[in-house]
Design a protein around this motif. Structure first.
Motif: not given
Length: 325
Positions: A11-18, A109-119
């Motif tokens: 969520g916005l949170a940011a969200a470690p967390a990380q 193609s089955g591979y996931s990616f994401s942002t979480r906070g600043t990572n």
């Protein structure tokens, strides 16, 4: 789970967390794990530390399994979110500020990616269509911007800014679907290990996290999460110790306890929810929001940066809008 993600999915949170510290992480079977991480149009020095936001303002995954029996891998998707978060100005501060937040998550193609906070992290274990147990393993890169600017407390500001740290590490975990309420609820365990590769704090952070989320209906989703951050000695020295020069400049007492040994320094618990504006969480626009409570512990809580100039209690709130396509 995450805030903007939480709030959108970060969520916005940011969200470690990380990663450590930090937002809303959820993956319903073949859905969008929404977590919102705090992003900002301001220079990097004003961006809230990613991990302290990450774990744990949650955000849900969005779509159920594809019905195509010939499909081998879980369906491809891209999800984005934007919103606003209210957070401490640094980890341990009792001053607050508002920041814009963003979130990006997807699977190809089955591979996931994401942002979480600043990572940013990538899951190198492909997710097969219909599987209930989802193992996760992949690299993660994090920008730690705590106390790099925007500090409101005059004593802490007198200690001087810290430099932006670049951390590289591994994220590993497992998520099991169909636990309690339906085949779509999920229980997840993960651990993130990060090492400073920029020579700033020169140390490491390890964060185990547990989270659970479930759709309440076709339109609504709720998730909860808990995490602990364990810091290396160099982390404590860089962010929480006060040397004689800093003491003279700030008026805070000299403190060396945070850098004496590796120890657990903070725990967080969070809750987040989502509501589909189209009447269906699996598509279109979704309202997201959540709250996260963190508590700085032990030698870190005893630092005058926290005990005298700040607070061990750390609250984070956020909300926003997500869209999946």
């Amino acid at each position: 789970m995450h805030l903007l993600a939480l709030c959108a999915a970060g969520g916005l949170a940011a969200a470690p967390a990380q990663a450590e510290d930090g937002a809303l992480p959820y993956d319903l079977p073949d859905t969008v794990d929404s977590t919102l991480a705090p992003g900002s149009d301001e220079p990097a020095r004003y961006i809230q530390d990613t991990n302290d936001l990450d774990e744990n303002i949650l955000l849900p995954a969005a779509r159920p399994q594809d019905d195509d029996p010939d499909r081998k891998w879980s369906r491809d998707y891209i999800a984005i979110a934007a919103g606003v978060i209210n957070s401490p100005t640094y980890s341990g501060s009792d001053d607050r500020r508002f920041l814009p937040g963003f979130y990006l998550r997807g699977r190809l193609s089955g591979y996931s990616f994401s942002t979480r906070g600043t990572n940013f992290q990538v899951d190198l274990i492909r997710q097969r269509r219909g599987q209930r147990t989802d193992w996760k393993l992949g690299p993660i890169i994090n920008l730690r911007s705590d106390r790099t600017g925007g500090v409101k407390d005059p004593q802490v500001e007198a200690l001087g800014d810290r430099k932006l740290a670049v951390e590289l590490g591994i994220s590993a975990g497992v998520t099991q679907s169909g636990i309690l309420t339906s085949k779509y609820d999920q229980l997840g365990l993960r651990i993130v290990g990060l090492k400073d590769i920029s020579g700033k704090h020169g140390s490491w952070v390890v964060s185990p996290t547990i989270d659970y989320g479930s759709p309440l209906s076709k339109r609504a989703y709720l998730g909860v999460s808990a995490s602990v951050n364990v810091y290396g000695k160099g982390f404590g020295r860089y962010y929480y110790n006060v040397d004689p020069l800093g003491s003279a400049a700030s008026g805070l007492p000299v403190y060396t306890g945070a850098g004496q040994k590796a120890t657990a320094g903070k725990y967080t618990i969070g809750v987040a929810g989502a509501y589909g504006l189209s009447g269906d969480l699996r598509k279109g626009f979704v309202l997201v929001g959540g709250a996260q409570y963190g508590r700085i512990m032990g030698r870190y809580a005893d630092s005058p940066i926290v005990a005298e100039a700040g607070s061990a209690d750390q609250w984070l709130f956020g909300g926003g809008v997500a869209y999946q396509f």
